[in-house]
Design a protein around this motif. Structure first.
Motif, short mmCIF file in Angstrom:
data_model
loop_
_atom_site.label_atom_id
_atom_site.label_comp_id
_atom_site.label_asym_id
_atom_site.label_seq_id
_atom_site.Cartn_x
_atom_site.Cartn_y
_atom_site.Cartn_z
N VAL A 1 0.84 -1.20 0.00
CA VAL A 1 0.00 0.00 0.00
C VAL A 1 0.87 1.25 0.00
O VAL A 1 0.63 2.19 -0.75
CB VAL A 1 -0.98 -0.01 1.20
CG1 VAL A 1 -1.69 1.32 1.33
CG2 VAL A 1 -1.97 -1.14 1.07
N TRP A 2 1.92 1.24 0.83
CA TRP A 2 2.82 2.40 0.88
C TRP A 2 3.55 2.56 -0.46
O TRP A 2 3.78 3.70 -0.91
CB TRP A 2 3.82 2.27 2.03
CG TRP A 2 3.25 2.75 3.32
CD1 TRP A 2 2.83 1.98 4.35
CD2 TRP A 2 3.01 4.11 3.71
NE1 TRP A 2 2.34 2.78 5.36
CE2 TRP A 2 2.45 4.08 4.99
CE3 TRP A 2 3.23 5.33 3.10
CZ2 TRP A 2 2.10 5.24 5.67
CZ3 TRP A 2 2.87 6.48 3.78
CH2 TRP A 2 2.32 6.42 5.05
N ASN A 3 3.95 1.48 -1.10
CA ASN A 3 4.56 1.59 -2.43
C ASN A 3 3.60 2.23 -3.42
O ASN A 3 3.99 3.07 -4.23
CB ASN A 3 4.99 0.22 -2.95
CG ASN A 3 6.20 -0.34 -2.24
OD1 ASN A 3 6.24 -1.51 -1.91
ND2 ASN A 3 7.20 0.50 -2.00
N TYR A 4 2.34 1.84 -3.36
CA TYR A 4 1.32 2.40 -4.24
C TYR A 4 1.15 3.90 -3.99
O TYR A 4 0.97 4.68 -4.92
CB TYR A 4 -0.01 1.67 -4.05
CG TYR A 4 -1.15 2.27 -4.82
CD1 TYR A 4 -1.26 2.06 -6.19
CD2 TYR A 4 -2.11 3.05 -4.20
CE1 TYR A 4 -2.30 2.62 -6.91
CE2 TYR A 4 -3.14 3.62 -4.91
CZ TYR A 4 -3.24 3.40 -6.26
OH TYR A 4 -4.26 3.96 -6.97
N LEU A 5 1.22 4.30 -2.73
CA LEU A 5 1.00 5.70 -2.38
C LEU A 5 2.22 6.58 -2.62
O LEU A 5 2.09 7.70 -3.12
CB LEU A 5 0.58 5.81 -0.90
CG LEU A 5 -0.74 5.17 -0.52
CD1 LEU A 5 -0.92 5.21 0.98
CD2 LEU A 5 -1.88 5.87 -1.22
#
Length: 100
Positions: free
Chosen positions: A7-11
């Motif tokens: 999720v953090w990579n996506y954000l």
């Protein structure tokens, strides 16, 4: 850990690399997933190997108490985890709505 990091990579990846989110979504499974699995596995393994010697050295040095009993204070680690999860959810929602 892997789920939160995906999720953090996506954000975060579009912000510092300048890629559109669609390009990052295409890289999540083939690039980010194996890296996050490897990283979390190494972190867990190294922690497993080093935890006991480090705690023993800290106790012998007097930096932490010898008592196994935990203090009755607030669970700061749990509170910190909850804050990180809440921030992650807020950022995910904002990115899905196109705000960031």
């Amino acid at each position: 850990m892997v789920t939160v990091m995906m999720v953090w990579n996506y954000l975060v990846t579009p912000l510092y690399m300048g890629y559109p989110r669609e390009a990052v979504v295409e890289l999540l499974i083939p690039a980010f997933l194996p890296f996050n699995l490897l990283k979390s596995g190494l972190n867990a393994g190294i922690t497993f190997l080093l935890y006991k010697p480090v705690i023993t050295a800290l106790r012998k040095g007097g930096y932490i108490s010898m008592s196994e009993k935990q203090s009755q204070g607030k669970p700061t680690g749990l509170i910190l985890l909850a804050v990180v999860v809440i921030i992650t959810c807020i950022l995910f929602i904002l990115s899905m709505n196109g705000v960031i």
